[in-house]
Design a protein around this motif. Structure first.
Motif, PDB file in Angstrom:
ATOM      1  N   ALA A  53     -23.539   3.065   4.629  1.00  0.00           N
ATOM      2  CA  ALA A  53     -21.851   2.949   5.323  1.00  0.00           C
ATOM      3  C   ALA A  53     -20.728   2.980   4.332  1.00  0.00           C
ATOM      4  CB  ALA A  53     -21.661   1.734   6.539  1.00  0.00           C
ATOM      5  N   LEU A  54     -21.083   1.875   3.838  1.00  0.00           N
ATOM      6  CA  LEU A  54     -20.199   2.206   2.602  1.00  0.00           C
ATOM      7  C   LEU A  54     -19.771   3.293   1.486  1.00  0.00           C
ATOM      8  CD1 LEU A  54     -20.441  -2.007   1.229  1.00  0.00           C
ATOM      9  CD2 LEU A  54     -18.862  -0.249   2.475  1.00  0.00           C
ATOM     10  N   THR A  55     -21.556   2.911   1.420  1.00  0.00           N
ATOM     11  CA  THR A  55     -21.675   4.974   0.554  1.00  0.00           C
ATOM     12  C   THR A  55     -21.125   6.328   1.308  1.00  0.00           C
ATOM     13  OG1 THR A  55     -23.793   4.324  -0.492  1.00  0.00           O
ATOM     14  CG2 THR A  55     -23.295   6.318  -0.082  1.00  0.00           C
ATOM     15  N   THR A  56     -21.649   6.224   2.647  1.00  0.00           N
ATOM     16  CA  THR A  56     -20.212   7.384   3.450  1.00  0.00           C
ATOM     17  C   THR A  56     -19.282   7.454   3.170  1.00  0.00           C
ATOM     18  OG1 THR A  56     -22.669   7.302   5.231  1.00  0.00           O
ATOM     19  CG2 THR A  56     -19.962   8.447   5.659  1.00  0.00           C
ATOM     20  N   LEU A  57     -18.116   6.367   3.531  1.00  0.00           N
ATOM     21  CA  LEU A  57     -17.103   5.909   2.975  1.00  0.00           C
ATOM     22  C   LEU A  57     -16.680   6.096   2.034  1.00  0.00           C
ATOM     23  CD1 LEU A  57     -17.021   2.645   6.014  1.00  0.00           C
ATOM     24  CD2 LEU A  57     -16.027   4.882   6.183  1.00  0.00           C
ATOM     25  N   ALA A  58     -17.132   6.219   0.805  1.00  0.00           N
ATOM     26  CA  ALA A  58     -16.570   5.911  -0.323  1.00  0.00           C
ATOM     27  C   ALA A  58     -16.411   7.002  -0.982  1.00  0.00           C
ATOM     28  CB  ALA A  58     -17.510   4.935  -0.884  1.00  0.00           C
ATOM     29  N   ASP A  59     -17.977   8.483  -0.672  1.00  0.00           N
ATOM     30  CA  ASP A  59     -17.908   9.814  -0.698  1.00  0.00           C
ATOM     31  C   ASP A  59     -16.982  10.233   0.470  1.00  0.00           C
ATOM     32  OD1 ASP A  59     -20.131   9.363  -1.641  1.00  0.00           O
ATOM     33  OD2 ASP A  59     -21.492   9.971  -0.393  1.00  0.00           O
ATOM     34  N   ARG A  60     -15.851   9.967   1.671  1.00  0.00           N
ATOM     35  CA  ARG A  60     -15.034  10.016   1.828  1.00  0.00           C
ATOM     36  C   ARG A  60     -13.594  10.075   1.029  1.00  0.00           C
ATOM     37  NH1 ARG A  60     -16.578  13.563   6.165  1.00  0.00           N
ATOM     38  NH2 ARG A  60     -14.110  12.902   7.604  1.00  0.00           N
ATOM     39  N   GLY A  61     -13.703   8.752   0.396  1.00  0.00           N
ATOM     40  CA  GLY A  61     -12.559   8.494  -0.362  1.00  0.00           C
ATOM     41  C   GLY A  61     -11.708   7.418   0.329  1.00  0.00           C
ATOM     42  N   VAL A  62     -12.587   6.994   1.133  1.00  0.00           N
ATOM     43  CA  VAL A  62     -12.254   5.449   1.880  1.00  0.00           C
ATOM     44  C   VAL A  62     -12.341   4.131   1.477  1.00  0.00           C
ATOM     45  CG1 VAL A  62     -11.847   4.293   3.970  1.00  0.00           C
ATOM     46  CG2 VAL A  62     -12.606   7.177   4.151  1.00  0.00           C
ATOM     47  N   ASP A  63     -11.231   2.996   1.061  1.00  0.00           N
ATOM     48  CA  ASP A  63     -11.858   2.313   0.450  1.00  0.00           C
ATOM     49  C   ASP A  63     -12.010   1.493   1.072  1.00  0.00           C
ATOM     50  OD1 ASP A  63     -11.507  -0.175  -1.239  1.00  0.00           O
ATOM     51  OD2 ASP A  63      -9.492   0.023  -0.936  1.00  0.00           O
ATOM     52  N   ALA A  64     -13.586   0.572   0.978  1.00  0.00           N
ATOM     53  CA  ALA A  64     -14.116  -0.128   2.459  1.00  0.00           C
ATOM     54  C   ALA A  64     -14.487  -0.695   2.167  1.00  0.00           C
ATOM     55  CB  ALA A  64     -14.700   0.555   3.693  1.00  0.00           C
ATOM     56  N   TRP A  65     -15.256  -2.047   3.033  1.00  0.00           N
ATOM     57  CA  TRP A  65     -15.718  -3.340   1.782  1.00  0.00           C
ATOM     58  C   TRP A  65     -16.092  -4.322   3.484  1.00  0.00           C
ATOM     59  CZ3 TRP A  65     -10.318  -2.781   1.730  1.00  0.00           C
ATOM     60  CH2 TRP A  65     -10.237  -3.865   2.711  1.00  0.00           C
TER      61      TRP A  65
END
Length: 354
Positions: free
Chosen positions: A320-332
């Motif tokens: 999930a974090l990888t998907t969000l990072a690929d979309r430029g979303v800062d997540a943790w």
């Protein structure tokens, strides 16, 4: 013999020609939001959406939501900036719809003004249209109402309603959440569109700060920081559902993180979020310090840096974090789902911010 002048709509303060001019100016922006399912153009009595597109669903569930932007519109009015508030409106509506896993389909808007200034109305619609593109939905219609005598010439408000669709067996929510699930936080772009009555009271009324004042911690003026548009997460959330297993989303709006997260937690479980996993943006600290606002009051009013939550199986967190990072979303990963104790329910924040 004296000549008398009869009453007219124009004499009462309503300018029909200005309204027509506003419609012409907004057409190009509305056109940019069109999806293949949309029929007709701007100007009809109703927006049309071809529901036969839903035949690909086994059991389509329609999701709907409506909202406004609140007193943030007052700051847009004061600053004379009208082309960002529409992003806020779309986010408030469509990010509620995506919480259940629904794809945003279309939206309508309502703009109420004291006096129609065509360029201003068109700028507001431009922002709404840009927001719809970011959310993946069409803007199929709307209404601009002129209310002279009720609103001042520069006063305005906006509201909107949206519709989305989700397959019944893919509906997200409390029934899917399990003990041990990871709580993933997605960063907000700032204050978003909630708590502005408190923010305005503290920063502008009590402290007397100028919207034009440069704030070093922000790297821009106070007004620019406060008008930062609400992040639209709709397509990011949908991408997450396509790439990994998701049990629930929670849109962090009025009421703060804990209260909104609690809305999707089943009675048998509890969500624990660790504040030490992130540092809120400086604007939250400014509001707290300037108004001497207690932490719990801030947290139940403002998003404190988290705009959307995803609850996923622990083993899906990295994906999930990888998907969000690929979309430029800062997540943790900000927490986890635990069994409900004797005195716990809903969601709680623990620890101190990093």
């Amino acid at each position: 013999m004296s000549e008398t002048t009869g009453a007219s709509y124009a004499a009462a303060g309503v300018d029909i020609e200005a309204g027509d001019r506003a419609v012409e100016l907004m057409k190009e922006w509305v056109k940019k939001t069109q999806r293949p399912e949309v029929l007709g153009g701007l100007g009809g009595f109703a927006g049309l959406f071809d529901a036969s597109a839903l035949k690909r669903y086994e059991r389509p569930l329609l999701a709907s939501a409506t909202d406004g932007v609140g007193t943030k519109v007052d700051l847009a009015r004061r600053l004379g900036v009208y082309d960002t508030i529409g992003h806020d409106l779309v986010a408030m509506v469509m990010d509620d719809i995506v919480v259940c896993g629904a794809e945003p389909l279309f939206m309508t808007d309502y703009i109420c003004v004291g006096k129609v200034h065509p360029e201003r109305v068109a700028a507001i619609v431009k922002g709404i249209a840009e927001g719809c593109v970011l959310a993946g939905c069409a803007l199929v219609g709307g209404e601009t109402a002129e209310h002279p005598g009720l609103l001042g010439e520069d006063d305005f408000d906006v509201a909107g309603a949206g519709t989305g669709v989700v397959e019944a067996d893919r509906l997200l929510g409390p029934d899917r959440i399990r003990e041990g699930d990871a709580v993933i936080a997605m960063a907000s772009s700032g204050l978003h569109s909630n708590g502005y009555s408190l923010v305005r009271h503290v920063l502008l009324e009590r402290a007397g700060l100028s919207l034009d004042a440069h704030v070093e911690d922000f790297g821009r003026t106070l007004g620019e920081e406060l008008l930062e548009p609400t992040k639209i997460y709709s397509l990011d959330c949908l991408a997450l559902t396509r790439t990994t297993e998701v049990h629930a989303f929670s849109h962090v709006t009025g009421g703060g993180l804990a209260a909104n997260l609690a809305r999707v937690i089943p009675d048998t479980l509890h969500a624990v979020v660790d504040r030490s996993t992130w540092t809120p943006a400086p604007v939250f600290g400014l509001v707290g310090r300037t108004g001497d606002v207690e932490r719990l009051e801030l947290e139940k009013t403002l998003n404190m840096g988290v705009g959307m939550i995803a609850i996923v199986p622990q083993e899906s967190a990295d994906a999930a974090l990888t998907t969000l990072a690929d979309r430029g979303v800062d997540a943790w990963v900000a927490g986890e789902i635990t069994a409900r104790g004797a005195h716990t329910a809903g969601a709680a924040l623990v620890g101190d911010h990093a």
